[in-house]
Design a protein around this motif. Structure first.
Motif, PDB file in Angstrom:
ATOM      1  N   ALA A   1     -12.800   6.061  16.256  1.00  0.00           N
ATOM      2  CA  ALA A   1     -12.572   7.257  17.462  1.00  0.00           C
ATOM      3  C   ALA A   1     -11.911   8.617  17.506  1.00  0.00           C
ATOM      4  O   ALA A   1     -11.836   9.208  17.859  1.00  0.00           O
TER       5      ALA A   1
ATOM      6  N   ILE B   1      -5.280  14.854  16.845  1.00  0.00           N
ATOM      7  CA  ILE B   1      -6.211  13.941  17.333  1.00  0.00           C
ATOM      8  C   ILE B   1      -6.850  13.247  15.975  1.00  0.00           C
ATOM      9  O   ILE B   1      -7.739  12.542  16.330  1.00  0.00           O
TER      10      ILE B   1
ATOM     11  N   THR C   1      -8.821   9.141  19.853  1.00  0.00           N
ATOM     12  CA  THR C   1      -9.794   9.667  20.414  1.00  0.00           C
ATOM     13  C   THR C   1     -10.276  11.045  19.777  1.00  0.00           C
ATOM     14  O   THR C   1      -9.682  11.189  18.555  1.00  0.00           O
ATOM     15  N   ASP C   2     -11.854  11.356  20.035  1.00  0.00           N
ATOM     16  CA  ASP C   2     -12.233  12.650  19.685  1.00  0.00           C
ATOM     17  C   ASP C   2     -11.799  13.576  20.476  1.00  0.00           C
ATOM     18  O   ASP C   2     -12.626  14.756  20.085  1.00  0.00           O
ATOM     19  N   SER C   3     -11.444  13.693  22.095  1.00  0.00           N
ATOM     20  CA  SER C   3     -11.808  14.452  22.970  1.00  0.00           C
ATOM     21  C   SER C   3     -12.354  14.267  23.303  1.00  0.00           C
ATOM     22  O   SER C   3     -13.078  14.604  24.887  1.00  0.00           O
TER      23      SER C   3
ATOM     24  N   ARG D   1     -14.500  10.802  23.665  1.00  0.00           N
ATOM     25  CA  ARG D   1     -14.801   8.853  23.429  1.00  0.00           C
ATOM     26  C   ARG D   1     -12.962   8.981  23.037  1.00  0.00           C
ATOM     27  O   ARG D   1     -12.298   9.092  22.636  1.00  0.00           O
ATOM     28  N   LEU D   2     -13.000   7.457  23.449  1.00  0.00           N
ATOM     29  CA  LEU D   2     -11.283   7.164  23.987  1.00  0.00           C
ATOM     30  C   LEU D   2     -11.594   5.560  23.425  1.00  0.00           C
ATOM     31  O   LEU D   2     -12.170   5.159  23.460  1.00  0.00           O
TER      32      LEU D   2
ATOM     33  N   TYR E   1      -3.619  10.182  28.026  1.00  0.00           N
ATOM     34  CA  TYR E   1      -4.877   9.726  27.840  1.00  0.00           C
ATOM     35  C   TYR E   1      -4.651   8.525  28.962  1.00  0.00           C
ATOM     36  O   TYR E   1      -5.863   8.074  30.022  1.00  0.00           O
TER      37      TYR E   1
END
Length: 299
Positions: free
Chosen positions: A179, A189, A206-208, A210-211, A278
């Motif tokens: 992710a 990230i 996260t990749d902004s 998905r978490l 988050y």
């Protein structure tokens, strides 16, 4: 035209039969004299060690050509193979037949491909004159080593060691690392945040878009409220190592993290940036702070 005694002492031009090596030009300067290493090892064991460590070798020489190489250090019958790109370091220790203690820094890709080209059997590595000679059976190759003193020093971790189950930790890595972002422009990230929670260790990435969150219940690896941001690239390499292992020994420092799996250790520089919030309460706090700031500006 691969002969049984291939040398390029005068021109440093490798003529190994390969598209890649057909135009391979060694530009490294002759190594300053040190301890001339000599040892013997089974081809499979040596090739595996070179491949594993070589994943950390830099692909760009820049101002430090030596970091494109593998450092070989022999003490008795123990050979330590090290590679680093200054952010990631991998060390592999294997048993060999040591003939003469010493050290050398050899080109990573070239040396690995030479050893892998041999048939099964003993491989002998010996520093002789200005070259390191690698031979097996009737085949013999010579490579020009880098200056050993140009290779960066690798520190020994001194922080407290925590032992984790390899199966549990490996599963968490597979679930979370994917992710993380690969965008180097957003470095915060590109890592996995590890934090101390009341129930144990939490891993977040996260990749902004998905978490991924995984809690390792009962694993007390960090001090209260401590958190570190480990590069996803390093944890991706760690995934390769944990398969088939029983335990992972982890040491977390202020700027580096080290993971020991069997005879292999992986050390990575931590990301010194703040992981984005988050949790819902973190977003609420940020919105309240922003609201207060806007109100003060309007007064």
């Amino acid at each position: 035209m691969c002969s049984s005694d291939l040398r390029w002492r005068d021109t440093w031009l490798c003529t190994i039969h390969s598209t890649y090596y057909h135009s391979y030009l060694c530009t490294c300067p002759p190594e300053e004299k040190g301890n001339a290493v000599k040892f013997r090892c089974e081809r499979e064991a040596l090739a595996e060690a070179l491949v594993t460590a070589g994943r950390a070798a830099s692909g760009r020489s820049g101002a430090m050509p030596a970091i494109t190489g593998l450092r070989l250090e022999l003490v008795g019958d123990q050979l330590t193979v090290t590679a680093t790109d200054l952010d990631l370091t991998i060390q592999v220790v294997i048993a060999v037949g040591g003939d003469r203690d010493g050290h050398a820094v050899v080109p990573a890709r070239l040396t690995t491909d030479i050893v892998r080209s041999f048939s099964s059997g003993k491989v002998e590595v010996e520093e002789s004159g200005d070259d390191v000679v690698i031979s097996s059976g009737r085949s013999q190759f010579s490579v020009r080593p880098f200056n050993y003193d140009d290779y960066p020093k690798v520190g020994v971790p001194t922080t407290q060691a925590i032992t984790l189950s390899s199966a549990t930790f490996g599963e968490a890595l597979r679930q979370v690392v994917r992710a993380a972002s690969s965008d180097e422009q957003r470095q915060a990230i590109t890592g996995v945040q590890m934090t101390a929670e009341a129930t144990g260790l939490r891993m977040v990435a996260t990749d902004s878009y998905r978490l991924a969150i995984r809690d390792l219940v009962g694993e007390e690896t960090l001090a209260a409220d401590q958190k570190v941001l480990v590069p996803a690239r390093a944890l991706g390499e760690l995934q390769r190592l944990v398969n088939g292992a029983d335990t992972v020994v982890m040491r977390l420092g202020d700027r580096h993290a080290t993971f020991q799996v069997g005879n292999t250790s992986l050390t990575t520089r931590l990301i010194e940036q703040e992981f984005p919030p988050y949790r819902s309460e973190e977003h609420t706090s940020e919105l309240q702070s922003l609201r207060h700031l806007v109100c003060r500006l309007l007064l």
